[in-house]
Design a protein around this motif. Structure first.
Motif, PDB file in Angstrom:
ATOM      1  N   MET A 171      44.371  33.990  34.654  1.00 36.63           N
ATOM      2  CA  MET A 171      43.003  34.197  35.147  1.00 36.63           C
ATOM      3  C   MET A 171      42.069  34.575  34.004  1.00 36.63           C
ATOM      4  O   MET A 171      40.934  34.098  33.917  1.00 36.63           O
ATOM      5  CB  MET A 171      42.996  35.298  36.218  1.00 36.63           C
ATOM      6  N   SER A 219      36.313  39.346  50.612  1.00 35.55           N
ATOM      7  CA  SER A 219      36.249  38.396  49.497  1.00 35.55           C
ATOM      8  C   SER A 219      37.636  37.931  49.055  1.00 35.55           C
ATOM      9  O   SER A 219      37.755  36.927  48.346  1.00 35.55           O
ATOM     10  CB  SER A 219      35.485  38.997  48.314  1.00 35.55           C
ATOM     11  N   TRP A 242      38.584  34.099  47.597  1.00 33.82           N
ATOM     12  CA  TRP A 242      39.398  33.753  46.428  1.00 33.82           C
ATOM     13  C   TRP A 242      40.508  32.790  46.845  1.00 33.82           C
ATOM     14  O   TRP A 242      40.741  31.766  46.184  1.00 33.82           O
ATOM     15  CB  TRP A 242      40.001  35.011  45.803  1.00 33.82           C
ATOM     16  N   SER A 251      32.559  31.169  40.851  1.00 35.29           N
ATOM     17  CA  SER A 251      33.604  30.943  39.849  1.00 35.29           C
ATOM     18  C   SER A 251      34.342  29.644  40.129  1.00 35.29           C
ATOM     19  O   SER A 251      34.600  28.849  39.218  1.00 35.29           O
ATOM     20  CB  SER A 251      34.596  32.114  39.856  1.00 35.29           C
ATOM     21  N   ILE A 262      36.475  40.577  38.368  1.00 33.08           N
ATOM     22  CA  ILE A 262      36.784  40.788  39.772  1.00 33.08           C
ATOM     23  C   ILE A 262      35.537  41.256  40.511  1.00 33.08           C
ATOM     24  O   ILE A 262      35.018  42.309  40.238  1.00 33.08           O
ATOM     25  CB  ILE A 262      37.908  41.815  39.942  1.00 33.08           C
ATOM     26  N   ALA A 318      44.327  37.230  45.413  1.00 34.13           N
ATOM     27  CA  ALA A 318      43.119  37.606  44.673  1.00 34.13           C
ATOM     28  C   ALA A 318      43.443  38.642  43.597  1.00 34.13           C
ATOM     29  O   ALA A 318      44.351  39.459  43.773  1.00 34.13           O
ATOM     30  CB  ALA A 318      42.081  38.171  45.648  1.00 34.13           C
ATOM     31  N   HIS A 371      33.295  34.857  43.837  1.00 34.19           N
ATOM     32  CA  HIS A 371      34.464  33.985  43.930  1.00 34.19           C
ATOM     33  C   HIS A 371      34.041  32.533  44.149  1.00 34.19           C
ATOM     34  O   HIS A 371      34.603  31.618  43.564  1.00 34.19           O
ATOM     35  CB  HIS A 371      35.365  34.446  45.082  1.00 34.19           C
TER      36      HIS A 371
END
Length: 287
Positions: free
Chosen positions: A234, A202, A206, A276, A266, A190, A273
């Motif tokens: 990213m 989280s 990711w 996304s 982030i 992540a 996440h």
């Protein structure tokens, strides 16, 4: 040579046919399924039984005890319902720690290597639903897996696409995740881990998103030769945020311009996440 020395030597001479004496039975090594820094995983039959198990065999260490402690917490979650590997027992034998797990069929990595075509999106949705349920269950007891990757997701039954999350050797309680801790392999790491930002569960979401994208595309989503290249890729996908949102805790090893462009992307929540990844998959599907 002392008796203790003999026992230590025997522990390193583990071979097919070796017997492991546990509290719930005797397990006979039939073949070795994998090996790493932790030790070995063996397919074992149970004496006087037709049942087979996967036994993780490690030298006695704090790591083995920690994994056992995490698995005891997980057993209260109903492993079958929540798509988590099931543990049957843990015992010490001849200077080895042995954790007995259910035997599963094949991991995602081996499955993908054997596929001649990409996995249909409808199957990926089923897999995603199951693994999201696993992460939700882990979150409910405050545990982060910290090592989600293709090798650590296995099919319980290839015929009905039932999967389970395995290998809790690196799992930790979420409140023990310290800022700056290096976890996860690079392909599934992540961004907050790379940048040295505060961590929570989280990071697993990711990693799961990267796994699902890999299954869908047939390749790793981001380059992994260096963390700089990973972060740069990213940014190209998630875009440039406002510069004034840059966190003061971003790693000094990453250039200021890259830090500014990624920090807003982030999130400290699972929802970001997931959203996304959803947008990313949708964009591929539309094309």
């Amino acid at each position: 040579m002392s008796r203790k020395g003999n026992r230590q030597t025997e522990a390193f001479e583990l071979r097919v046919g070796s017997e492991l004496v546990g509290s719930k039975g005797v397990y006979i090594v039939k073949e070795f399924l994998g090996e790493g820094g932790f030790g070995k995983v063996a397919k074992c039959s149970k004496l006087w039984s037709l049942e087979y198990y996967a036994v993780k065999i490690m030298k006695i260490s704090r790591e083995g005890q920690k994994e056992f402690e995490k698995m005891k917490m997980i057993q209260d979650l109903d492993p079958d319902e929540n798509h988590l590997i099931k543990m049957y027992e843990c015992f010490t034998y001849r200077n080895m720690t042995c954790i007995v797990y259910e035997l599963l069929e094949v991991n995602f990595h081996d499955s993908l290597m054997n596929e001649q075509q990409l996995v249909p999106l409808c199957y990926i949705r089923v897999i995603a639903q199951q693994l999201l349920k696993a992460l939700k269950a882990l979150k409910s007891i405050g545990v982060a897996h910290c090592d989600i990757k293709l090798d650590n997701i296995m099919f319980e039954d290839l015929n009905d696409m039932n999967v389970k999350l395995i290998d809790f050797g690196l799992a930790v309680e979420t409140n023990e995740l310290l800022t700056g801790t290096k976890i996860q392999v690079t392909q599934f790491r992540a961004p907050e881990v790379i940048l040295g930002l505060p961590l929570d569960e989280s990071v697993d979401m990711w990693a799961l998103g990267m796994v699902l994208a890999c299954i869908y595309c047939g390749y790793y989503l981001f380059p992994s030769s260096t963390e700089y290249e990973t972060i740069r890729a990213m940014v190209q996908i998630f875009g440039l945020p406002e510069a004034d949102s840059v966190s003061q805790s971003v790693s000094q090893s990453v250039s200021q311009s890259v830090s500014q462009s990624v920090s807003q992307s982030i999130s400290q929540s699972i929802n970001f996440h997931l959203f996304s990844f959803y947008l990313f998959i949708c964009s591929f599907h539309e094309n």
